[in-house]
Structures are given as C-alpha cells and as structure tokens.
Design a protein around this motif. Structure first.
Motif, PDB file in Angstrom:
ATOM      1  N   GLU A 154      37.737  40.465  55.221  1.00  0.00           N
ATOM      2  CA  GLU A 154      38.382  41.726  54.950  1.00  0.00           C
ATOM      3  C   GLU A 154      38.633  41.978  52.913  1.00  0.00           C
ATOM      4  O   GLU A 154      38.785  42.526  52.422  1.00  0.00           O
ATOM      5  CB  GLU A 154      39.486  43.015  54.968  1.00  0.00           C
ATOM      6  CG  GLU A 154      38.556  43.751  56.808  1.00  0.00           C
ATOM      7  CD  GLU A 154      37.496  44.589  56.049  1.00  0.00           C
ATOM      8  OE1 GLU A 154      37.386  45.089  55.454  1.00  0.00           O
ATOM      9  OE2 GLU A 154      35.723  44.573  56.309  1.00  0.00           O
ATOM     10  N   LYS A 155      39.654  40.414  52.771  1.00  0.00           N
ATOM     11  CA  LYS A 155      40.186  39.700  51.715  1.00  0.00           C
ATOM     12  C   LYS A 155      38.825  39.716  50.583  1.00  0.00           C
ATOM     13  O   LYS A 155      39.176  39.949  49.553  1.00  0.00           O
ATOM     14  CB  LYS A 155      40.531  38.619  51.997  1.00  0.00           C
ATOM     15  CG  LYS A 155      41.303  37.674  51.197  1.00  0.00           C
ATOM     16  CD  LYS A 155      41.900  36.623  51.061  1.00  0.00           C
ATOM     17  CE  LYS A 155      42.555  36.177  49.914  1.00  0.00           C
ATOM     18  NZ  LYS A 155      43.409  34.813  49.928  1.00  0.00           N
ATOM     19  N   VAL A 156      37.341  39.759  51.589  1.00  0.00           N
ATOM     20  CA  VAL A 156      36.735  39.918  49.988  1.00  0.00           C
ATOM     21  C   VAL A 156      36.472  40.997  49.784  1.00  0.00           C
ATOM     22  O   VAL A 156      35.951  41.080  48.675  1.00  0.00           O
ATOM     23  CB  VAL A 156      34.687  38.812  50.770  1.00  0.00           C
ATOM     24  CG1 VAL A 156      34.063  39.078  50.196  1.00  0.00           C
ATOM     25  CG2 VAL A 156      35.243  38.149  51.696  1.00  0.00           C
ATOM     26  N   ARG A 157      36.447  42.094  49.976  1.00  0.00           N
ATOM     27  CA  ARG A 157      36.459  43.319  49.511  1.00  0.00           C
ATOM     28  C   ARG A 157      36.615  43.184  48.815  1.00  0.00           C
ATOM     29  O   ARG A 157      37.364  44.546  47.903  1.00  0.00           O
ATOM     30  CB  ARG A 157      36.357  44.275  51.211  1.00  0.00           C
ATOM     31  CG  ARG A 157      36.670  45.282  50.511  1.00  0.00           C
ATOM     32  CD  ARG A 157      36.477  47.514  51.634  1.00  0.00           C
ATOM     33  NE  ARG A 157      36.036  46.591  53.082  1.00  0.00           N
ATOM     34  CZ  ARG A 157      35.044  47.212  53.328  1.00  0.00           C
ATOM     35  NH1 ARG A 157      34.066  47.984  53.129  1.00  0.00           N
ATOM     36  NH2 ARG A 157      34.545  47.182  54.778  1.00  0.00           N
ATOM     37  N   GLU A 158      38.630  43.196  49.236  1.00  0.00           N
ATOM     38  CA  GLU A 158      39.985  43.632  48.787  1.00  0.00           C
ATOM     39  C   GLU A 158      39.541  42.519  46.695  1.00  0.00           C
ATOM     40  O   GLU A 158      40.007  43.886  46.129  1.00  0.00           O
ATOM     41  CB  GLU A 158      41.301  43.653  48.859  1.00  0.00           C
ATOM     42  CG  GLU A 158      41.268  44.286  50.378  1.00  0.00           C
ATOM     43  CD  GLU A 158      42.201  43.166  51.735  1.00  0.00           C
ATOM     44  OE1 GLU A 158      42.751  42.459  51.170  1.00  0.00           O
ATOM     45  OE2 GLU A 158      42.658  44.176  52.415  1.00  0.00           O
ATOM     46  N   THR A 159      38.802  41.733  47.235  1.00  0.00           N
ATOM     47  CA  THR A 159      39.353  41.340  46.111  1.00  0.00           C
ATOM     48  C   THR A 159      37.601  41.342  45.613  1.00  0.00           C
ATOM     49  O   THR A 159      38.276  41.547  43.643  1.00  0.00           O
ATOM     50  CB  THR A 159      38.580  39.136  46.415  1.00  0.00           C
ATOM     51  OG1 THR A 159      39.763  38.967  47.110  1.00  0.00           O
ATOM     52  CG2 THR A 159      38.362  38.690  45.330  1.00  0.00           C
ATOM     53  N   ASP A 164      36.372  44.003  39.915  1.00  0.00           N
ATOM     54  CA  ASP A 164      35.861  45.608  39.177  1.00  0.00           C
ATOM     55  C   ASP A 164      36.743  46.225  38.710  1.00  0.00           C
ATOM     56  O   ASP A 164      36.704  46.864  37.386  1.00  0.00           O
ATOM     57  CB  ASP A 164      34.671  46.004  40.340  1.00  0.00           C
ATOM     58  CG  ASP A 164      34.005  44.980  41.076  1.00  0.00           C
ATOM     59  OD1 ASP A 164      33.876  43.894  40.248  1.00  0.00           O
ATOM     60  OD2 ASP A 164      33.062  45.396  41.927  1.00  0.00           O
ATOM     61  N   GLN A 165      37.720  46.752  39.368  1.00  0.00           N
ATOM     62  CA  GLN A 165      38.226  47.774  39.464  1.00  0.00           C
ATOM     63  C   GLN A 165      39.614  46.988  38.067  1.00  0.00           C
ATOM     64  O   GLN A 165      39.480  47.700  36.642  1.00  0.00           O
ATOM     65  CB  GLN A 165      40.164  48.187  39.986  1.00  0.00           C
ATOM     66  CG  GLN A 165      39.268  48.730  41.685  1.00  0.00           C
ATOM     67  CD  GLN A 165      39.693  49.148  42.359  1.00  0.00           C
ATOM     68  OE1 GLN A 165      41.187  48.540  42.078  1.00  0.00           O
ATOM     69  NE2 GLN A 165      39.654  49.869  43.134  1.00  0.00           N
ATOM     70  N   HIS A 166      39.768  45.931  37.385  1.00  0.00           N
ATOM     71  CA  HIS A 166      40.709  45.047  36.505  1.00  0.00           C
ATOM     72  C   HIS A 166      39.350  44.594  35.502  1.00  0.00           C
ATOM     73  O   HIS A 166      39.497  43.696  34.986  1.00  0.00           O
ATOM     74  CB  HIS A 166      41.018  44.207  36.976  1.00  0.00           C
ATOM     75  CG  HIS A 166      42.642  44.705  37.546  1.00  0.00           C
ATOM     76  ND1 HIS A 166      42.435  45.089  38.695  1.00  0.00           N
ATOM     77  CD2 HIS A 166      43.923  44.899  37.268  1.00  0.00           C
ATOM     78  CE1 HIS A 166      43.073  45.961  39.378  1.00  0.00           C
ATOM     79  NE2 HIS A 166      44.011  45.490  37.847  1.00  0.00           N
ATOM     80  N   ARG A 167      37.966  45.024  35.194  1.00  0.00           N
ATOM     81  CA  ARG A 167      36.924  44.537  34.667  1.00  0.00           C
ATOM     82  C   ARG A 167      36.684  43.289  34.066  1.00  0.00           C
ATOM     83  O   ARG A 167      35.760  42.836  33.649  1.00  0.00           O
ATOM     84  CB  ARG A 167      37.973  45.410  33.130  1.00  0.00           C
ATOM     85  CG  ARG A 167      37.888  46.821  33.171  1.00  0.00           C
ATOM     86  CD  ARG A 167      37.879  47.354  32.216  1.00  0.00           C
ATOM     87  NE  ARG A 167      38.297  48.991  31.656  1.00  0.00           N
ATOM     88  CZ  ARG A 167      38.688  49.404  30.526  1.00  0.00           C
ATOM     89  NH1 ARG A 167      37.971  48.295  28.809  1.00  0.00           N
ATOM     90  NH2 ARG A 167      38.380  50.556  30.600  1.00  0.00           N
ATOM     91  N   HIS A 168      36.905  42.606  35.850  1.00  0.00           N
ATOM     92  CA  HIS A 168      36.200  40.599  35.846  1.00  0.00           C
ATOM     93  C   HIS A 168      35.082  41.333  36.781  1.00  0.00           C
ATOM     94  O   HIS A 168      34.978  40.416  37.752  1.00  0.00           O
ATOM     95  CB  HIS A 168      37.493  40.540  36.044  1.00  0.00           C
ATOM     96  CG  HIS A 168      38.740  40.145  35.590  1.00  0.00           C
ATOM     97  ND1 HIS A 168      38.365  39.594  34.273  1.00  0.00           N
ATOM     98  CD2 HIS A 168      39.956  41.049  35.541  1.00  0.00           C
ATOM     99  CE1 HIS A 168      40.115  39.755  33.458  1.00  0.00           C
ATOM    100  NE2 HIS A 168      40.593  40.243  34.499  1.00  0.00           N
TER     101      HIS A 168
END
Length: 221
Positions: A154-159, A164-168
């Motif tokens: 689940e850390k993959v999803r969170e990462t 994506d949310q921080h424009r990376h």
C-alpha cells in the motif's frame, strides 16, 4: 510510464554470472540490478565497483545500481556510470544527498532515492525536484529471499498519490523485495513502473529464466 524489469544479479548464478547475464540479455530484461552493500548499513556484503566495471565489458544493458551504504560517495566515483543507468542511494545514508545526486546526474544517469520500509516519502520531500526514481524497499534490506513486509504494498499507492499531488508526476517508482508476478501486477496498478526481479520473480528454482522472464513481463504489461 512503461513497465520495466530489473533483474537482480544478487540472485543469479554467481559462479557463472556471465552466462546468466547473457540469458537476461536474450530474454530482454530492461536493467541489471546490482546491489552494493557495506556490511554496516545492512548486515551483508555483495558486489563492489570492480564487479560493476567488469560487467560493463560483457553487456550493453543499462545498470540499475542500488547502494545500500552509509557512505556511498567513494564507491559511486569508482564506477563506470553511463547514460541510461539508474544509480540509487538511500535517503538514510550519512552523506550529502545533493552532492551525490549532482555527480550521478553529471554522468547523465538517473538519480534514484531509496527508502527503507519505515521511511516516509514526506521525509524526503525537499529532494524530490532532483529525483528520477523512488526505490521502495518492500523487505528488510540485506538478503535475497526475505519475506515481504505485511501491508507494505500500500506504500506504493501512497507514494504515487503523494508524487502526483505534489506535481512530481515524472518520478518513477521502483519496487524491490519479494516481487512475484502476482504482486508485480498489483503494484503496477498502484503506480509502480520498475520491478526488481529476484528469487520470487525470475530466479526461481522450478523454472528456467527463458520461462520466468516472459511470464513476469507479461504480468506487468
């Protein structure tokens, strides 16, 4: 981001490594994953810069070099790093992340930042503008064949969501540790795009590389 398979040489036949590398080439893996350990950051020793430089002489495959070291600087500067390689150091190392990142990028290689299982992406946010790959350890690092930590995928999803949310959105996620075909398929959907294939994925006792690699590739495409 197209999925890519990085074959872990730590799990190969070390007595006849050239033979396995030829098989990996023939079956079209994308990278050769090379773990370099110092017996301090993790309790093991594996390959060193001389082995990396020797591998250069027998293959044109790009290298995915993972330095599990407290002080990677000297080793990084002793290796033949080339354009197209990935060179990852740990966020938990005891040297300047930025100094090492600058050297790696000067060589036109991709800079990877590796995170241990208990390290959050939030802890390394200041480095993200310079990162090309986030390498997520899914096991306690140090030895091949270790069991995946329960719930770590689940850390993959969170990462991916955080990046994506921080424009990376350009940063790729590499997953390392007990990556089987089934788990790789699931993590592909969660946002991973580089998969380190070890004993759970392609270096299996019950199947030759000529069968395991196509099977693995099919699972992530």
């Amino acid at each position: 981001m197209s999925p890519k398979l990085s074959a872990s040489l730590m799990c190969a036949n070390l007595v006849n490594l050239e033979h396995d590398i030829q098989l990996l080439e023939e079956n079209r893996v994308d990278y050769l994953h090379i773990d370099i350990m110092d017996a301090i950051f993790v309790p093991n020793l594996t390959f060193g810069p001389d082995v990396v430089n020797s591998i250069r002489k027998i293959t044109n495959l790009p290298l995915d070099i993972h330095l599990l070291m407290e002080h990677p600087r000297v080793v990084i500067r002793s290796m033949d790093i080339r354009e197209g390689d990935i060179v990852s150091i740990h966020s938990e190392c005891k040297e300047s992340i930025m100094e090492n990142a600058a050297f790696i990028k000067q060589k036109k290689a991709l800079f990877g930042l590796a995170l241990n299982p208990d390290t959050s992406i939030e802890e390394v946010k200041k480095y993200l503008p310079y990162v090309d790959v986030i390498l997520l350890m899914l096991i306690v690092p140090g030895f091949a064949g270790s069991s995946m930590i329960h719930g770590i995928m689940e850390k993959v999803r969170e990462t991916r969501q955080y990046l994506d949310q921080h424009r990376h959105t350009n940063i790729e996620i590499c997953v390392d540790g007990s990556v089987s075909c089934e788990r790789a398929r699931y993590m592909r959907d969660l946002g991973a795009s580089i998969f380190v294939g070890g004993t759970a994925g392609i270096f299996r006792k019950d199947m030759p590389l000529s069968e395991t690699i196509p099977t693995f590739i099919k699972s992530i495409t």
